[in-house]
Design a protein around this motif. Structure first.
Motif, PDB file in Angstrom:
ATOM      1  N   PHE A  32       0.869  -1.179   0.000  1.00  0.00           N
ATOM      2  CA  PHE A  32       0.000   0.000   0.000  1.00  0.00           C
ATOM      3  C   PHE A  32       0.911   1.236   0.000  1.00  0.00           C
ATOM      4  CE2 PHE A  32      -3.609   2.203   2.630  1.00  0.00           C
ATOM      5  CZ  PHE A  32      -3.883   3.029   1.554  1.00  0.00           C
ATOM      6  N   ILE A  41      -2.556  -3.744   1.888  1.00  0.00           N
ATOM      7  CA  ILE A  41      -3.995  -3.845   1.675  1.00  0.00           C
ATOM      8  C   ILE A  41      -4.313  -5.333   1.681  1.00  0.00           C
ATOM      9  CG2 ILE A  41      -5.925  -3.456   0.111  1.00  0.00           C
ATOM     10  CD1 ILE A  41      -4.269  -1.074  -1.036  1.00  0.00           C
ATOM     11  N   HIS A  43      -7.335  -8.408   1.621  1.00  0.00           N
ATOM     12  CA  HIS A  43      -8.705  -8.844   1.352  1.00  0.00           C
ATOM     13  C   HIS A  43      -8.883 -10.111   2.176  1.00  0.00           C
ATOM     14  CE1 HIS A  43      -8.165  -6.144  -2.060  1.00  0.00           C
ATOM     15  NE2 HIS A  43      -9.476  -6.010  -2.009  1.00  0.00           N
ATOM     16  N   LYS A  54     -12.114  -5.608   3.011  1.00  0.00           N
ATOM     17  CA  LYS A  54     -10.802  -5.026   2.740  1.00  0.00           C
ATOM     18  C   LYS A  54     -10.312  -4.305   3.987  1.00  0.00           C
ATOM     19  CE  LYS A  54     -11.074  -2.178  -0.563  1.00  0.00           C
ATOM     20  NZ  LYS A  54     -11.092  -1.316  -1.729  1.00  0.00           N
ATOM     21  N   SER A  56      -6.634  -2.048   5.628  1.00  0.00           N
ATOM     22  CA  SER A  56      -5.251  -1.568   5.586  1.00  0.00           C
ATOM     23  C   SER A  56      -4.614  -2.012   6.891  1.00  0.00           C
ATOM     24  CB  SER A  56      -5.239  -0.043   5.486  1.00  0.00           C
ATOM     25  OG  SER A  56      -3.931   0.443   5.704  1.00  0.00           O
ATOM     26  N   GLN A  83     -12.054   5.655   5.506  1.00  0.00           N
ATOM     27  CA  GLN A  83     -11.243   6.012   4.348  1.00  0.00           C
ATOM     28  C   GLN A  83      -9.788   6.179   4.778  1.00  0.00           C
ATOM     29  OE1 GLN A  83     -12.879   6.174   1.366  1.00  0.00           O
ATOM     30  NE2 GLN A  83     -10.898   6.273   0.356  1.00  0.00           N
ATOM     31  N   ILE A  87      -8.066   3.989  -0.254  1.00  0.00           N
ATOM     32  CA  ILE A  87      -8.881   2.786  -0.035  1.00  0.00           C
ATOM     33  C   ILE A  87      -9.867   2.993   1.103  1.00  0.00           C
ATOM     34  CG2 ILE A  87      -6.950   1.332  -0.783  1.00  0.00           C
ATOM     35  CD1 ILE A  87      -7.305   0.113   2.170  1.00  0.00           C
ATOM     36  N   ARG A  88     -10.898   2.191   1.074  1.00  0.00           N
ATOM     37  CA  ARG A  88     -11.921   2.196   2.124  1.00  0.00           C
ATOM     38  C   ARG A  88     -11.733   0.921   2.943  1.00  0.00           C
ATOM     39  NH1 ARG A  88     -16.174   5.342   3.032  1.00  0.00           N
ATOM     40  NH2 ARG A  88     -18.132   4.422   3.700  1.00  0.00           N
ATOM     41  N   SER A  89     -11.220   1.081   4.164  1.00  0.00           N
ATOM     42  CA  SER A  89     -10.974  -0.061   5.040  1.00  0.00           C
ATOM     43  C   SER A  89     -12.295  -0.467   5.692  1.00  0.00           C
ATOM     44  CB  SER A  89      -9.936   0.320   6.099  1.00  0.00           C
ATOM     45  OG  SER A  89      -9.560  -0.801   6.852  1.00  0.00           O
ATOM     46  N   GLU A  90     -12.637  -1.751   5.579  1.00  0.00           N
ATOM     47  CA  GLU A  90     -13.942  -2.243   6.031  1.00  0.00           C
ATOM     48  C   GLU A  90     -13.886  -3.064   7.307  1.00  0.00           C
ATOM     49  OE1 GLU A  90     -15.987  -2.895   1.721  1.00  0.00           O
ATOM     50  OE2 GLU A  90     -14.373  -4.271   2.288  1.00  0.00           O
TER      51      GLU A  90
END
Length: 119
Positions: A32, A41, A43, A54, A56, A83, A87-90
């Motif tokens: 990243f 990053i 998954h 996803k 970070s 955010q 990327i959008r960390s979920e």
């Protein structure tokens, strides 16, 4: 970041249950480069109920992307997305700081079903 010497305030069991900690398997991991601090990053597949999320993760000292793929990890899956650069960390992948401040992943000792909840 080392642990704080001040003990945290007590919480209730319901407070603990509000944090949804689940087991997932890292499906992919990549550098990243846009992160402020070195990070990957990830998954992570948390099973059929939750799916792939996803994240970070600042875990570059002890792990390479190749080391991470296929590894079971523990993640908080009920934080709102955040955010982080582009990327959008979920989810939040959990770990512990070692003596030098680098992160070691929190992992189950053996195989458990994807999506299993920490209780």
């Amino acid at each position: 970041m080392p642990d704080s010497p001040t003990p945290p305030a007590p919480i209730t069991f319901d407070d603990f249950l509000a944090v949804d900690l689940r087991v997932g398997r890292v499906m992919s991991a990549e550098e990243f480069p846009q992160a402020r601090r070195p990070a990957y990053i990830l998954h992570v597949d948390f099973g059929p109920e939750i799916g792939v999320k996803k994240s970070s993760a600042q875990i570059t000292v002890h792990y390479t992307p190749q080391d991470l793929v296929g590894r079971l990890v523990v993640g908080v899956v009920n934080f709102p997305p955040r955010q982080i650069g582009p990327i959008r960390s979920e989810c939040l992948i959990t770990g512990f700081h070692d003596a030098s401040g680098a992160v070691r992943l929190c992992q189950p000792e053996g195989e458990v079903p994807l999506g299993a909840r920490l209780l």
